[in-house]
Structure formats: structure tokens, C-alpha cells
Design a protein around this motif. Sequence first.
Motif, mmCIF file in Angstrom:
data_model
loop_
_atom_site.group_PDB
_atom_site.id
_atom_site.type_symbol
_atom_site.label_atom_id
_atom_site.label_comp_id
_atom_site.label_asym_id
_atom_site.label_seq_id
_atom_site.Cartn_x
_atom_site.Cartn_y
_atom_site.Cartn_z
ATOM 1 N N UNK A 102 -6.527 -5.310 -11.302
ATOM 2 C CA UNK A 102 -7.145 -5.320 -9.886
ATOM 3 C C UNK A 102 -7.830 -4.291 -9.408
ATOM 4 N N UNK A 103 -9.120 -4.666 -8.673
ATOM 5 C CA UNK A 103 -9.630 -3.391 -8.155
ATOM 6 C C UNK A 103 -9.346 -3.541 -6.572
ATOM 7 N N UNK A 104 -9.230 -2.164 -6.058
ATOM 8 C CA UNK A 104 -9.093 -2.154 -4.762
ATOM 9 C C UNK A 104 -10.435 -2.190 -3.931
ATOM 10 N N UNK A 105 -10.639 -3.230 -3.234
ATOM 11 C CA UNK A 105 -12.046 -3.340 -2.684
ATOM 12 C C UNK A 105 -11.614 -3.049 -1.351
ATOM 13 N N UNK A 106 -12.519 -2.353 -0.618
ATOM 14 C CA UNK A 106 -12.294 -1.720 0.718
ATOM 15 C C UNK A 106 -12.394 -2.818 1.708
ATOM 16 N N UNK A 107 -13.453 -3.400 1.579
ATOM 17 C CA UNK A 107 -13.702 -4.640 2.671
ATOM 18 C C UNK A 107 -12.459 -5.565 2.621
ATOM 19 N N UNK A 108 -12.197 -5.911 1.397
ATOM 20 C CA UNK A 108 -11.072 -7.033 1.250
ATOM 21 C C UNK A 108 -9.673 -6.359 1.973
ATOM 22 N N UNK A 109 -9.630 -4.947 1.806
ATOM 23 C CA UNK A 109 -8.377 -4.370 2.297
ATOM 24 C C UNK A 109 -8.582 -4.559 3.924
ATOM 25 N N UNK A 110 -9.807 -4.114 4.317
ATOM 26 C CA UNK A 110 -9.920 -4.219 5.885
ATOM 27 C C UNK A 110 -9.558 -5.350 6.360
ATOM 28 N N UNK A 111 -9.970 -6.552 5.825
ATOM 29 C CA UNK A 111 -9.688 -8.060 6.225
ATOM 30 C C UNK A 111 -8.230 -8.082 6.169
ATOM 31 N N UNK A 112 -7.479 -7.761 4.922
ATOM 32 C CA UNK A 112 -6.260 -7.929 4.828
ATOM 33 C C UNK A 112 -5.275 -7.064 6.102
ATOM 34 N N UNK A 113 -5.866 -5.800 6.372
ATOM 35 C CA UNK A 113 -5.247 -5.257 7.415
ATOM 36 C C UNK A 113 -5.307 -5.968 8.738
ATOM 37 N N UNK A 114 -6.637 -6.583 9.118
ATOM 38 C CA UNK A 114 -6.777 -7.325 10.261
ATOM 39 C C UNK A 114 -5.793 -8.540 10.350
ATOM 40 N N UNK A 115 -5.413 -9.349 9.268
ATOM 41 C CA UNK A 115 -4.472 -10.306 9.116
ATOM 42 C C UNK A 115 -3.051 -9.862 9.365
ATOM 43 N N UNK A 116 -2.857 -8.428 8.652
ATOM 44 C CA UNK A 116 -1.497 -7.992 9.123
ATOM 45 C C UNK A 116 -1.286 -7.690 10.465
ATOM 46 N N UNK A 117 -2.316 -7.107 11.140
ATOM 47 C CA UNK A 117 -1.978 -6.948 12.641
ATOM 48 C C UNK A 117 -1.827 -8.333 13.430
ATOM 49 N N UNK A 118 -2.442 -9.500 12.947
ATOM 50 C CA UNK A 118 -2.368 -10.546 13.647
ATOM 51 C C UNK A 118 -0.914 -11.241 13.355
ATOM 52 N N UNK A 119 -0.518 -11.148 12.136
ATOM 53 C CA UNK A 119 0.901 -11.739 11.804
ATOM 54 C C UNK A 119 2.114 -10.819 12.251
ATOM 55 N N UNK A 120 1.904 -9.555 12.213
ATOM 56 C CA UNK A 120 2.904 -8.482 12.210
ATOM 57 C C UNK A 120 2.924 -8.011 13.739
ATOM 58 N N UNK A 121 2.070 -8.632 14.663
ATOM 59 C CA UNK A 121 1.943 -8.268 16.020
ATOM 60 C C UNK A 121 3.244 -7.599 16.622
ATOM 61 N N UNK A 122 4.172 -8.524 16.566
ATOM 62 C CA UNK A 122 5.618 -8.327 17.123
ATOM 63 C C UNK A 122 6.096 -6.891 16.623
ATOM 64 N N UNK A 123 5.853 -6.668 15.491
ATOM 65 C CA UNK A 123 6.647 -5.518 14.837
ATOM 66 C C UNK A 123 5.912 -4.426 15.266
ATOM 67 N N UNK A 124 4.503 -4.423 15.391
ATOM 68 C CA UNK A 124 3.618 -3.342 15.793
ATOM 69 C C UNK A 124 3.848 -3.008 17.137
#
Length: 253
Positions: A102-124
Motif C-alpha cells: 500500500x501507498x499512503x495517498x494523502x488525499x485519500x487519507x484526508x477523506x478517511x479523516x472526514x469519515x472518521x469525524x462523522x463516524x466518531x463524532x460522539x467520541x470526539x
Amino acid sequence: MTATITDIELSAPVNLRDLGGIPVEGGLLRNGLALRADDLSVITDEDARTLVEGGLAAVIDLRTKDEAALTGRGPLAGYPVAYHHLPLMESISAGMPDGDAPVIEHVAMGMMYARMVEAAAPQLASALGIIALAPGATAFHCAAGRDRTGVLAAMLLLALGATDDDIVADYARTHSNMAAVMQRMKPTMGALMARLGFDLDAMAVTFPDEPMDISMHTMLARLRERHGDALAPLRAAGLGADTIARLRHRALA
């Protein structure tokens, strides 16, 4: 054989920093409110004592259940520090790209971060409440102190009124630490990732040459595109104006 805290060599964190000095609404964020870090469960007792003597009152552990089960709280368990386990992902595989090498692609990581914020909003939202109410400094960490830790740092700085440029600059500071981070993660994350078919050593040499700040810019843009306000998922999950006001008061006190 699964590694445990008894056979992992403890080491000093290599991606630990106080967020103090970052411009926020009303001035500069003071030292001693929030620290971001790589894995605090495997720090030395000397480092644990130094953190506590420096005012550490609470730790927010953003790792998955599997990661936390591997090493527990570590040396900090022996000190009067509140511990809060708020995993931002169900499994570390959720943050792994597809492919054999796997290559860590920065745009894809940013999209994953956004999904993380949405899915883990209660924890955050809960994490921001902990920082607002802790009687001293709060440290938050994952394994590398980059992705999950970077997402929480961004949410905190947004709540404090920091600009995107300053949020991204803080995130990008991790770039120069990544070689040391990957080396330090080997005994723990290396074992867990091997079970999932990922080679930590191979991943260490597949970071693209483009600057990693693209990831954080992408996350912020994606959240605003979807919600208008990047903090909207956290507000919907219970982050209230009173908590933000307390955070801002503590940040400048």
C-alpha cells in the motif's frame, strides 16, 4: 506469540508536543492544556513521571480495543491520572489502504479523516469535554500520533478558533518525525498489522513525496462541503456552546 507490555521495550515518545503557542481566538493557546502524542502506553516510567510532574491530569487513548488490549495503560497506570478510552476506529484495518504494497495517498487519507469525524463524532465531542473539564493538562494519543491524534487536535483547534493554516501547520509537524515513529511502532503495531496482512516496514518506504498537509486540507474541505461547519458532526453529537466557551477560557487562562 502476542507481545505484551512485559516484553516490549519501553521508549520515549518521539511525536509528543504541547499545542501551546498556536494562535487561537483571543490570543495564543497556553502551554499545559493539551498535549498530542504517539503511543503513551509504552513510555518509560521516567517519562511518565516527568509528564505527571509537569501537570498531566488526564489521558485520552484513541486506539482501538485490540491496540489497547496489547499494552494496556503502561507506566502511567501507576500515577493518579484519569484514563479515558475513546477509540476512533473499530479496527486498525479501517485506516489501511487496499493492496499488497500500500501507498499512503494523502488525499485519500484526508477523506478517511472526514469519515472518521462523522463516524466518531460522539467520541470526539466527549474528548473535548474531557479537555475542558480536566484539572490539569490532557494528553491524547493513538499509535503514531498522526492520524487519529491529528483529527482530535484539529477538532480542538477548530473549537478554539484557530485558522485552517495553523491547524494544518500543526498536523504537518509530524512529517519530520515519521521515520522515528515507524521505528517505535514496530513491536506493537507491527505485530497487529502483520495479522491483517500489512508489512509495517514496507509501508515505511511508501509515503509519497508530496507534503502531508494535503490530508488535513482535504479533511477540512470535505467536512465543510458536506456540513457547512467542520464542527457540525460534533455539535450534533452533543458538543455544546458551554463546552466550547470553557475550552476557550482555559486556553487563554
